[in-house]
Scaffold this active site. Structure first.
Site, PDB file in Angstrom:
ATOM      1  N   HIS A  33      38.622  34.571  50.346  1.00 33.70           N
ATOM      2  CA  HIS A  33      38.089  35.097  49.085  1.00 33.70           C
ATOM      3  C   HIS A  33      37.149  34.052  48.492  1.00 33.70           C
ATOM      4  CE1 HIS A  33      41.012  32.430  47.290  1.00 33.70           C
ATOM      5  NE2 HIS A  33      42.002  33.061  47.909  1.00 33.70           N
ATOM      6  N   HIS A  36      38.164  30.398  48.663  1.00 31.68           N
ATOM      7  CA  HIS A  36      37.945  29.711  49.950  1.00 31.68           C
ATOM      8  C   HIS A  36      36.454  29.402  50.139  1.00 31.68           C
ATOM      9  CE1 HIS A  36      41.669  32.097  51.095  1.00 31.68           C
ATOM     10  NE2 HIS A  36      42.015  30.883  51.454  1.00 31.68           N
TER      11      HIS A  36
END
Ligand code: PAF
Length: 294
Positions: A33, A36
């Site tokens: 997501h 990250h």
């Protein structure tokens, strides 16, 4: 960007890195997501600042040894194609998505290195997920060995895990620098997590109390009052812990302790239905914390 999935591809990659310092590692379990992606950007930036030819390398591996519930392991999302596209866009040079055999050639039960003390502090992860940090220690040790990074970036959202990675690097992989990446939040303050997708609408609404509890703690005069303020704000949720700890050792602190910049950390874990959500913040919050705007 290269995608490495087989043992031969990994051997080729390792041979190319050879004795040079590796890149900057971002270890993940996939289902990436925006949080990250921010870590990958940060790692790519670190790699170029250090002139590391290997750049940012991301591992995508759903590690079976760190799950204490079979159901959680099975339902963990596996979306490699999508993850690889996000890694490429965020500036990774390589994505390594190894098989279980590549990570654990001696089997899942082969012993790992000693688990650093910070894993065992009472009332935190070890109590609610016994064995979890044994698995995290094992996999990080293997991922560090496989990728030989110069540095690795871990999200601050898993604060205890970040301290564990620091202690493990010091203990067993002394050349690797561990860097923390700031937590990325939704507009209502909820920390981004691959597990947020499992929340029902009602659970997602209830989860807003977690960042608000971190904000409520910040104006308390003592650690004891901060813990009470967090519990009040979280009332109605299934709280595992909501506590003020030493930021580095995660040890309990005296409830009469007063706020001190950089020294203490508010850490929270709650269960919403089948989903466990973790969050944390410095206590007190820094002046520029996004939580202050809630
Ligand atoms: O935080 C995670 O996603 C995992 O615990 C990690 C660090 C990738 C180890 O499997």
């Amino acid at each position: 960007m290269r995608l490495i999935q087989s043992a031969q591809e990994l051997r080729d990659y390792q041979a190319e890195i050879g004795t040079h310092p590796g890149g900057v590692l971002v270890p993940t379990m996939g289902a990436l997501h925006t949080g990250h992606e921010a870590l990958i950007h940060q790692a790519a930036h670190e790699a170029s600042a250090r002139d590391l030819a290997a750049g940012c390398v991301v591992t995508v591996f759903v590690n079976p040894t760190q799950f204490d519930e079979a159901h959680d392991f099975e339902r963990y999302p596996r979306v490699l194609e999508d993850d690889a596209a996000k890694c490429r866009a965020a500036g990774a040079r390589a994505v390594i998505a190894p098989t279980v055999d590549m990570v654990y050639p001696q089997g899942l039960d082969a012993p790992g290195p000693p688990v650093p003390d910070v894993a065992h502090d009472k009332g935190l992860e070890d109590e609610y997920r016994p064995g979890h940090f044994v698995g995290v220690t094992k996999v990080l040790d293997r991922l560090f060995d496989l990728t030989k990074p110069a540095a690795a970036v871990f999200g601050e959202k898993d604060w205890q895990q970040l301290q564990l990675a620091r202690a493990l690097a010091k203990q067993t992989h002394s050349g690797i620098e561990i860097i923390g990446g700031p937590t990325v939040r939704d507009t209502d303050g909820l920390a981004l997590s691959s597990r947020n997708r499992f929340l029902s609408k009602a659970e997602r609404t209830a989860a807003r109390s977690i960042p608000r509890a971190l904000l409520a703690a910040s104006s308390a005069a003592t650690a004891g009052e901060a813990e009470a303020a967090m519990r009040d704000t979280l009332s109605g949720l299934d709280i595992e812990y909501a506590t003020i700890r030493d930021a580095r050792t995660l040890h309990r602190i005296d409830p009469a302790s007063t706020p001190a910049d950089g020294q203490w950390r508010a850490v929270i874990t709650c269960r919403l239905g089948q989903t466990r959500l973790l969050d944390n913040a410095p206590w007190p919050l820094p002046a520029d914390s996004p939580l202050r705007g809630l």
